[in-house]
Design an enzyme around this catalytic site. Structure first.
Site, PDB file in Angstrom:
ATOM      1  N   HIS A   1     106.803-103.563 -23.160  1.00  0.00           N
ATOM      2  CA  HIS A   1     107.912-104.517 -23.081  1.00  0.00           C
ATOM      3  C   HIS A   1     109.195-103.736 -22.816  1.00  0.00           C
ATOM      4  O   HIS A   1     109.561-102.833 -23.574  1.00  0.00           O
ATOM      5  CB  HIS A   1     108.014-105.336 -24.367  1.00  0.00           C
TER       6      HIS A   1
ATOM      7  N   GLU B   1     112.284-102.856 -25.313  1.00  0.00           N
ATOM      8  CA  GLU B   1     111.979-102.245 -26.615  1.00  0.00           C
ATOM      9  C   GLU B   1     112.179-100.725 -26.537  1.00  0.00           C
ATOM     10  O   GLU B   1     111.243 -99.932 -26.623  1.00  0.00           O
ATOM     11  CB  GLU B   1     110.563-102.653 -27.041  1.00  0.00           C
TER      12      GLU B   1
ATOM     13  N   ARG C   1     112.244-108.227 -20.591  1.00  0.00           N
ATOM     14  CA  ARG C   1     111.002-107.918 -21.315  1.00  0.00           C
ATOM     15  C   ARG C   1     109.812-107.684 -20.377  1.00  0.00           C
ATOM     16  O   ARG C   1     108.956-106.842 -20.619  1.00  0.00           O
ATOM     17  CB  ARG C   1     110.689-109.111 -22.228  1.00  0.00           C
TER      18      ARG C   1
ATOM     19  N   HIS D   1     105.671-101.145 -30.146  1.00  0.00           N
ATOM     20  CA  HIS D   1     106.544-102.274 -29.816  1.00  0.00           C
ATOM     21  C   HIS D   1     107.715-102.323 -30.798  1.00  0.00           C
ATOM     22  O   HIS D   1     107.740-101.612 -31.787  1.00  0.00           O
ATOM     23  CB  HIS D   1     105.784-103.601 -29.953  1.00  0.00           C
TER      24      HIS D   1
ATOM     25  N   GLU E   1     105.005-102.640 -34.599  1.00  0.00           N
ATOM     26  CA  GLU E   1     106.305-103.270 -34.323  1.00  0.00           C
ATOM     27  C   GLU E   1     107.322-102.520 -35.173  1.00  0.00           C
ATOM     28  O   GLU E   1     107.352-102.663 -36.392  1.00  0.00           O
ATOM     29  CB  GLU E   1     106.294-104.755 -34.712  1.00  0.00           C
TER      30      GLU E   1
HETATM   31 ZN   LIG Z   1     106.728-105.881 -27.528  1.00  0.00          ZN
END
Ligand SMILES: [Zn+2]
Length: 415
Positions: free
Chosen positions: A171, A174, A227, A298, A375
């Protein structure tokens, strides 16, 4: 005065804003807290309107990127629906501007006190390859839609090691993910800490620091909040597919992705419509017998997420092992002393239903039996525009998590 076609084209591109950077002056990040089913339904309706961009979407907690004009319209509706809300960031452009000043002042040195441009990260990788020829082998999995090489490195200190595959920045926005990934590479090659030496020398690491190259460059040069990929879709106004919904596993599940090209979770016209995702799947398939663990970096939210993403009620047969390894990583992060608490469990049960992701693909289709989506920081205070002061602490926490993850995966026989 007559204009040539070229001049007219340039004027046209400038006038429609193509050449300019997207600005988010006075755009807010608004957190909405949901307490009832009725409020939930209200949120679902909002999601159907393309004027709102949801950044975080979990059952009771939603972060919305919203223009001042839209907020004026939305505020009375939120009041009527009795939805608790608070502004997390009052003007996101201010943070983007600060970040840009730091990135542009990068000079010759590569460090982890600021975010770096794509070129700067490539130079860092070139240097790593040059300085560690004995253990680092570069590889290219294929080309992005815009024709850039998608590069990775393999770090291997001895024959016979099992491997871990690690991708970051699938993404685009990020940025903390490639910052952390480059730090981790540097530690694997240069740290003298015995625990790091142990995971560096007894595991083969396959690492792609910037996977979504086109999107990443777009997020630096045109739109910080970008993104997706950059390939056009059927809607000329909405290019780009969510690459982490484009893998050929439970693809097209309506709950875990979107069929609307204007949505952030657009799954693409077909599985592997994105050349980046196809290249990644082909590459990982070619080395899968050597891979015990698949990792994807992420942000944001502070989660360690394992398969499945597609179902809240089904769990992998070795789910207990996945939880045990995740718990060890969680503890290691907490031990770093910053008070950073992650949550762990399956993607669908802990965060949200997401289908067609790379980690699920590796588990379901390539038989790589351990996989996590990390994340990173934070929990929404800054979200994707995480201030650079967080980079080093996030890197330290991640290295600790990797040490614990390798140790636990080895003890359970996956590495
Ligand atoms: Zn992501």
């Amino acid at each position: 005065m007559r204009f040539s076609l070229g001049v007219l084209l340039v004027l046209y591109l400038c006038s429609c804003g193509y050449a300019q950077k997207v600005r988010y002056d006075n755009y807010k990040i608004l957190n909405l807290n949901i307490q009832s089913l009725e409020q939930s339904k209200f949120i679902e309706k909002l999601k159907g309107l393309s004027s709102f961009s949801f950044l975080k979407n979990i059952e009771r907690n939603h972060d919305l990127l919203i223009s001042p004009r839209e907020l004026k319209k939305l505020a009375p509706m939120l009041k009527t629906a009795n939805i608790t809300n608070k502004i997390l960031i009052d003007n996101i452009q201010e943070i983007i501007d600060e970040e840009e000043v730091k990135t542009k002042a990068e000079g010759d040195s590569f460090g982890w006190d600021r975010y770096h441009s794509y070129e700067s990260i490539q130079k860092f990788i070139d240097g790593i390859i040059e300085d560690h020829k004995d253990v680092v082998t570069p590889f290219i999995i294929g080309k992005s839609y815009e024709g850039r090489d998608i590069r990775g490195i393999k770090i291997s200190y001895k024959p016979g090691n099992r491997g871990i595959f690690l991708e970051s920045n699938i993404h685009a926005r990020e940025w903390i993910t490639s910052a952390t990934c480059t730090f981790f590479i540097n530690e694997l090659l240069n740290s003298k800490n015995p625990e790091i030496r142990n995971i560096a020398e007894n595991v083969d690491w396959y690492i792609i620091p910037v996977f979504n190259v086109d999107g990443f460059i777009h997020s630096h040069e045109k739109d910080r909040m970008w993104r997706k990929t950059r390939q056009p879709t059927t809607n000329p106004k909405c290019p780009g597919t969510d690459p982490n919904r484009n893998f050929d596993t439970h693809w097209s599940s309506d709950e875990g992705s979107s069929g609307n090209p204007c949505d952030e979770t657009f799954r693409g016209a077909a599985p592997f419509s994105e050349p980046e995702c196809k290249a990644l799947s082909d590459y990982v398939r070619s080395i899968k017998d050597n891979i015990g663990v698949y990792l994807a970096y992420h942000s944001y939210g502070q989660y360690i997420l394992s398969p499945y993403g597609h179902s809240k009620t089904e769990f992998p047969e070795n789910y207990d092992d996945m939880l045990q390894i995740a718990k060890a990583s969680y503890d290691a992060i907490l031990d770093q002393g910053y008070g950073t608490k992650y949550r762990y469990g399956s993607t669908a049960s802990v965060l949200y239903v997401a289908s067609g992701s790379s980690v699920d693909y590796a588990y379901n289709e390539l038989d790589i039996k351990i996989g996590y989506t990390f994340e990173f920081r934070d929990q929404g205070r800054y979200g994707f525009v995480l201030p650079s002061i967080n980079i080093l602490p996030n890197c330290q926490e991640t290295v600790a998590a990797m040490i614990a993850l390798v140790k636990e995966s080895k003890s359970l026989g996956y590495l």
